[in-house]
Design an enzyme around this catalytic site. Structure first.
Site, PDB file in Angstrom:
ATOM      1  N   LYS A 186       0.825  -1.199   0.000  1.00  0.00           N
ATOM      2  CA  LYS A 186       0.000   0.000   0.000  1.00  0.00           C
ATOM      3  C   LYS A 186       0.876   1.273   0.000  1.00  0.00           C
ATOM      4  O   LYS A 186       2.065   1.223   0.297  1.00  0.00           O
ATOM      5  CB  LYS A 186      -0.930  -0.012   1.214  1.00  0.00           C
ATOM      6  CG  LYS A 186      -1.932  -1.185   1.194  1.00  0.00           C
ATOM      7  CD  LYS A 186      -2.753  -1.269  -0.086  1.00  0.00           C
ATOM      8  CE  LYS A 186      -4.058  -2.018   0.042  1.00  0.00           C
ATOM      9  NZ  LYS A 186      -3.926  -3.477   0.100  1.00  0.00           N
TER      10      LYS A 186
HETATM   11  C1  LIG Z   1      -5.224  -4.343   0.684  1.00  0.00           C
HETATM   12  C2  LIG Z   1      -6.685  -4.214   0.707  1.00  0.00           C
HETATM   13  C3  LIG Z   1      -7.466  -4.587   1.816  1.00  0.00           C
HETATM   14  C4  LIG Z   1      -6.929  -5.390   2.963  1.00  0.00           C
HETATM   15  O1  LIG Z   1      -5.830  -4.905   3.580  1.00  0.00           O
HETATM   16  P1  LIG Z   1      -4.819  -5.861   4.396  1.00  0.00           P
HETATM   17  O2  LIG Z   1      -4.090  -4.875   5.230  1.00  0.00           O
HETATM   18  O3  LIG Z   1      -3.942  -6.551   3.395  1.00  0.00           O
HETATM   19  O4  LIG Z   1      -5.632  -6.790   5.200  1.00  0.00           O
HETATM   20  C5  LIG Z   1      -8.823  -4.305   1.804  1.00  0.00           C
HETATM   21  N1  LIG Z   1      -9.404  -3.727   0.751  1.00  0.00           N
HETATM   22  C6  LIG Z   1      -8.705  -3.372  -0.352  1.00  0.00           C
HETATM   23  C7  LIG Z   1      -9.413  -2.700  -1.477  1.00  0.00           C
HETATM   24  C8  LIG Z   1      -7.332  -3.623  -0.416  1.00  0.00           C
HETATM   25  O5  LIG Z   1      -6.649  -3.311  -1.522  1.00  0.00           O
END
Ligand SMILES: *Cc1c(COP(=O)(O)O)cnc(C)c1O
Length: 400
Positions: A186
């Site tokens: 992210k």
């Molecule tokens: C990455 C992501 C999540 C989940 O995040 P994690 O920290 O990996 O559990 C939820 N929704 C979207 C759209 C994502 O891209």
């Protein structure tokens, strides 16, 4: 993309503050921690950065969705509407609280189509989760207005769009609450981690208690209190090392977005040469986090040809029609109702009665659009050589 590219001295310094006290846990250890409360500080700074009142840090973006849904009171018997183009985590969390996910089409924003949302609201709908996919805005104002008319709360899955805005207002602050992820890929990362933001104090208190086994956080909001409890909770606590990294990464977020915007503009200019190319519709281009660059070709056949040339020139793009993690028709485990439970729950009731069936043909407009969409991740750092290489590949693709 992402914060791992610029992990550096700032993060190390924050981490050392924690290691110096030896207190890795966000609550208690009063004297020993010498006033160091990294997770709490990260919550406050993240909420303030987004222009809202409360932040609740948790272990992941998926946990953030689960904690927010739980605090909103969503559970068995309820339906939650989200979009058919998202990461699996969005609907995993809905299933995990016992509710049933209902999927809408996406439009040229690559996010929830408000027209389809309106059609999919039923008497059982208890929450709407638009997702700000690939760094940019859903039509969140329209979605919030529709949900409001029906008295349904909106939870914004902002996992992929930290720092993105509409007319200066941060995504995640339009609905009742917004969730974020700080996983490895992210825009800002804490290794693993997540956050829920809200302006609703009562909702935040419920999330705060729920994510810590129901521990009473009343005496000192955001910390443990008198060992009472209002309800059964779970453990989604973030640890101090993650909070420390989050503080350093948050301070770099605007810089990352600015750097991505420059690279994205250069890629967009190069892609403009492709005949018939169209760009993803942005609700507010100035507020785009520029984490991804998405463009549409005029047919899936043209899209395949273009990507073949791009790949041959070392600049292959992502086609989400081929990616099994983000698009409804490719979620074979959801379509099959594959679950680890012996009873078949949540797809079947104990005894075998089917509760829900997902039709692979449910979202024809999304399938058509995604089949002619190409996507690049936009890095924070891109060398002149690499940019030149990508430009060259795009100019070759303009000839087929
Ligand atoms: C990455 C992501 C999540 C989940 O995040 P994690 O920290 O990996 O559990 C939820 N929704 C979207 C759209 C994502 O891209």
């Amino acid at each position: 993309m992402p914060g791992f590219e610029i992990f550096g001295e700032e993060e190390k310094k924050e981490i050392l503050d924690v290691l110096d006290t030896g207190v890795l846990f966000r609550y208690e250890f009063g004297a020993q921690r010498k006033g160091v409360y990294k997770v709490q500080e990260f919550e406050k700074q993240f909420a303030a950065y987004c222009g809202t009142s409360y932040g609740q840090a948790v272990t992941s973006g998926t946990a953030a969705l689960k904690v927010a849904l739980a605090a909103l009171g969503v559970g068995p018997g309820d339906e939650v509407i989200t979009q058919g183009f998202t990461f699996v985590a969005t609907w995993e969390a809905i299933l995990d609280v016992g509710a049933i996910p209902v999927f809408t089409e996406v439009d040229a924003t690559l996010n929830m189509d408000p027209v389809d949302l309106e059609k999919k609201i039923t008497a059982k709908t208890r929450c709407v989760i638009p997702v700000h996919m690939l760094g940019a805005q859903a039509r969140i104002q329209e979605i919030v207005a529709i949900a409001k008319r029906h008295g349904i709360p909106v939870l914004e899955d902002t996992a992929q769009a930290a720092g993105a805005r509409i007319n200066g207002q941060h995504l995640g602050t339009f609905g009742t609450c917004g969730t974020f992820s700080f996983d490895s890929v992210k825009t800002m990362t804490t290794g693993e981690g997540g956050m829920v933001i809200t302006a609703d104090e009562q909702l935040w208190r419920t999330m705060s208690e729920y994510h810590d086994h129901g521990h009473d956080h009343v005496v000192n909001p955001g910390a443990r209190g008198g060992e009472g409890r209002r309800f059964i909770g779970f453990n989604y606590r973030m640890m101090e090392l993650q909070g420390a990294i989050g503080l350093a990464q948050l301070a770099k977020l605007d810089f990352m977005i600015e750097a991505q915007k420059k690279t994205k503009a250069a890629l967009k200019e190069a892609a403009s040469a492709i005949p018939g190319v169209q760009f993803r519709e942005l609700v507010d281009e100035a507020g785009d986090s520029a984490t991804f660059f998405c463009f549409f070709l005029d047919s899936s056949e043209h899209c395949l040809r273009v990507n073949k040339v791009l790949t041959a020139n070392k600049a292959g793009a992502i086609n989400f029609g081929e990616n099994s993690w983000h698009f409804y028709p490719r979620w074979e485990h959801l379509l099959a109702g594959a679950t680890v439970t012996r009873s078949g729950w949540p797809f079947q009731e104990p005894g075998g009665k089917r509760r829900v069936v997902y039709d692979p043909e449910l979202l024809p407009a999304s399938a058509e659009l995604i089949s002619r969409t190409l996507v690049y991740q936009v890095p924070v750092k891109m060398s002149e050589e690499r940019l030149a290489e990508m430009r060259m590949a795009l100019s070759q693709a303009a000839k087929v």
